[in-house]
Design an enzyme around this catalytic site. Structure first.
Site, PDB file in Angstrom:
ATOM      1  N   LEU A 160       0.861  -1.178   0.000  1.00 26.80           N
ATOM      2  CA  LEU A 160       0.000   0.000   0.000  1.00 26.80           C
ATOM      3  C   LEU A 160       0.899   1.230   0.000  1.00 26.80           C
ATOM      4  CD1 LEU A 160      -2.651  -0.954   2.744  1.00 26.80           C
ATOM      5  CD2 LEU A 160      -2.922  -1.107   0.268  1.00 26.80           C
ATOM      6  N   ASP A 161       0.430   2.305  -0.606  1.00 30.44           N
ATOM      7  CA  ASP A 161       1.181   3.558  -0.550  1.00 30.44           C
ATOM      8  C   ASP A 161       1.358   3.994   0.902  1.00 30.44           C
ATOM      9  OD1 ASP A 161       1.181   3.629  -3.305  1.00 30.44           O
ATOM     10  OD2 ASP A 161      -0.541   4.975  -3.440  1.00 30.44           O
ATOM     11  N   LYS A 162       2.391   4.777   1.149  1.00 29.99           N
ATOM     12  CA  LYS A 162       2.672   5.262   2.507  1.00 29.99           C
ATOM     13  C   LYS A 162       1.433   5.852   3.171  1.00 29.99           C
ATOM     14  CE  LYS A 162       5.247   8.888   4.938  1.00 29.99           C
ATOM     15  NZ  LYS A 162       6.223  10.007   4.799  1.00 29.99           N
ATOM     16  N   ARG A 265      -5.747   5.994  -7.376  1.00 25.00           N
ATOM     17  CA  ARG A 265      -5.525   7.445  -7.405  1.00 25.00           C
ATOM     18  C   ARG A 265      -5.499   7.960  -8.845  1.00 25.00           C
ATOM     19  NH1 ARG A 265      -0.212   7.875  -3.849  1.00 25.00           N
ATOM     20  NH2 ARG A 265      -0.548  10.122  -4.171  1.00 25.00           N
TER      21      ARG A 265
END
Length: 334
Positions: A160-162, A265
Site C-alpha cells: 500500500l502507498d505510505k 488514485r
C-alpha cells in the site's frame, strides 16, 4: 442498473576519512585485467568482488567509495581498461543496513503459522527506499517474526502507498509466499477500498475503468493513464461504485482487478474525481484530511494451505471518519 465501461487504451543510494573509517570498513586493492577491458565499472567490480551484488557495488560508487587510478569514481558506467588499478571501500550503505529488525506496534488482524493479516496505518512506509531506509513495515515484520529474515521482502506480497491505510496479507513461509503471489497474479485475491473524492458523482452507480497505467511522460514522479501505442505501461482495471453523494464530493468503493502503482488514485483523477488531499493527482486538502482519503477496507482470499475462504474487514481510521462527518456522509461497512 447498466454498467459503464471507461476505456483508456489497450489491455495490464567521506573519502577523506578512509584512514579512520573504523572496523565496519574494509579497503581492497583493485587490479583490472584484459577480461575487464572496456567493461562498465560496476560490471567489472562484480567480477573482481564477486561476493557482493552489483546493486551494492553501485551504491558504493554513488557514495564515492571507489577510486580508479587515484581518481574518485562517481559513475557506474565509467569504462575501465586493462592495467587500471584502484581501491574499493567496502562499508555499510543505507540500503545494506535497511533490512534490520525494528520493534514497532503492528495491528495484527489475523495470524497463524502460515501468514499474517496487517491493518497498516497511514504514514507507515511498506518497504525501505530512498528517504525511508528504516521504520518501515518490513523492519517491523523482521522484529515480529525472526523467520521473516529468510523470506524475500520479509514475506510482503503486495503493498500500500505510505499514506494509504488498511489491510495487507503477509506470508510467513516461502511456499505460502509463492502461493499468494500466484493468487494475486491470477486475480483470485479480492481487494476493496473506500475513498472520498472531489466532485459529486453523476455517472452510473457502478462503472468499470479499464485504462493502462505507466510512468507519466511529463512528470516522472507521477503515474498516469497512458496509451500503450505511445508509452510503456501495464493493463489496469478498477471497478468503482457510489456509496454516497454530497455537494462537495462522493464516497465510493473501489475494487482492484490489477495492482498497479497508484492505480486507484490515477483512475479516479482520470474520471474527474481526484481523491481528497491527494495533491499529487489534483486533490485538495479539505474535510480535515491531511493525506489521500483512501483505505483498504476489505481483503478476501483462499488460505494457501487450508484452502478455507478468508475475508477480513478493517474499520475506518479516525481521520477518514471525521472527514465523512465534515461532509455530512456516513460509512456503512456492509
Amino acid at each position: 442498473m447498466t454498467e459503464l465501461i471507461i476505456s483508456g487504451g489497450l489491455d495490464d543510494d567521506e573519502p577523506e576519512d578512509r584512514a579512520d573509517s573504523g572496523p565496519d570498513v574494509e579497503l581492497r586493492q583493485l587490479s583490472f585485467g584484459p577480461a575487464q577491458h572496456g567493461q562498465r565499472l560496476d560490471r567489472a567490480l562484480v567480477e573482481l568482488v564477486p561476493e557482493f551484488s552489483r546493486s551494492y557495488l553501485q551504491q558504493l560508487i554513488d557514495l564515492e567509495g571507489v577510486t580508479l587510478n587515484g581518481i574518485v569514481m562517481t559513475k557506474p558506467s565509467t569504462r575501465v581498461r586493462a592495467a587500471d588499478v584502484g581501491m574499493i571501500e567496502l562499508r555499510p550503505t543505507p540500503q545494506s543496513q535497511a533490512f534490520k529488525p525494528e520493534a514497532m506496534a503492528l495491528s495484527v488482524v489475523y495470524e497463524d503459522e502460515h501468514l499474517l493479516v496487517i491493518n497498516k496505518p497511514a504514514g507507515l512506509v511498506v518497504h525501505p527506499a530512498p528517504g525511508n531506509w528504516s521504520g518501515t513495515l518490513l523492519n517491523g515484520l523482521l522484529a515480529y517474526d525472526a523467520r521473516a529474515m529468510n523470506l524475500p521482502r520479509a514475506g510482503i506480497v503486495h503493498r500500500l502507498d505510505k499514506d494509504t491505510s488498511g489491510l495487507m496479507v503477509v506470508a510467513r513461509t516461502r511456499p505460502v509466499m509463492d502461493a499468494l503471489i500466484r493468487s494475486i497474479a491470477a486475480r483470485e485475491v479480492s481487494r476493496q477500498y473506500v475513498a472520498l473524492a472531489h466532485g459529486p458523482w453523476v455517472a452510473n452507480r457502478r462503472i468499470e475503468i479499464d485504462a493502462p497505467i505507466g510512468r507519466d511522460p511529463r512528470n516522472r514522479l507521477r503515474m498516469a493513464a497512458v496509451d500503450l501505442f505511445k508509452n510503456p505501461g501495464k493493463l489496469a482495471r478498477t471497478d468503482v461504485g457510489l456509496l454516497q453523494n454530497c455537494d462537495q464530493g462522493c464516497w465510493v468503493r473501489c475494487t482492484l482487478h490489477t495492482g498497479r502503482t497508484h492505480q486507484i488514485r490515477v483512475h479516479m483523477a482520470m474520471i474527474g474525481h481526484p481523491l481528497v488531499a491527494d495533491v499529487l493527482y489534483g486533490g485538495r486538502v479539505v474535510a480535515g484530511m491531511q493525506r489521500q482519503a483512501l483505505h483498504a477496507c476489505r481483503l478476501g482470499f483462499a488460505h494457501p494451505v487450508t484452502l478455507e475462504p478468508m475475508v477480513f474487514q478493517a474499520s475506518l481510521p479516525v481521520d477518514l471518519e471525521l472527514a465523512l462527518v465534515n461532509w455530512g456522509l456516513r460509512y456503512n461497512q456492509t
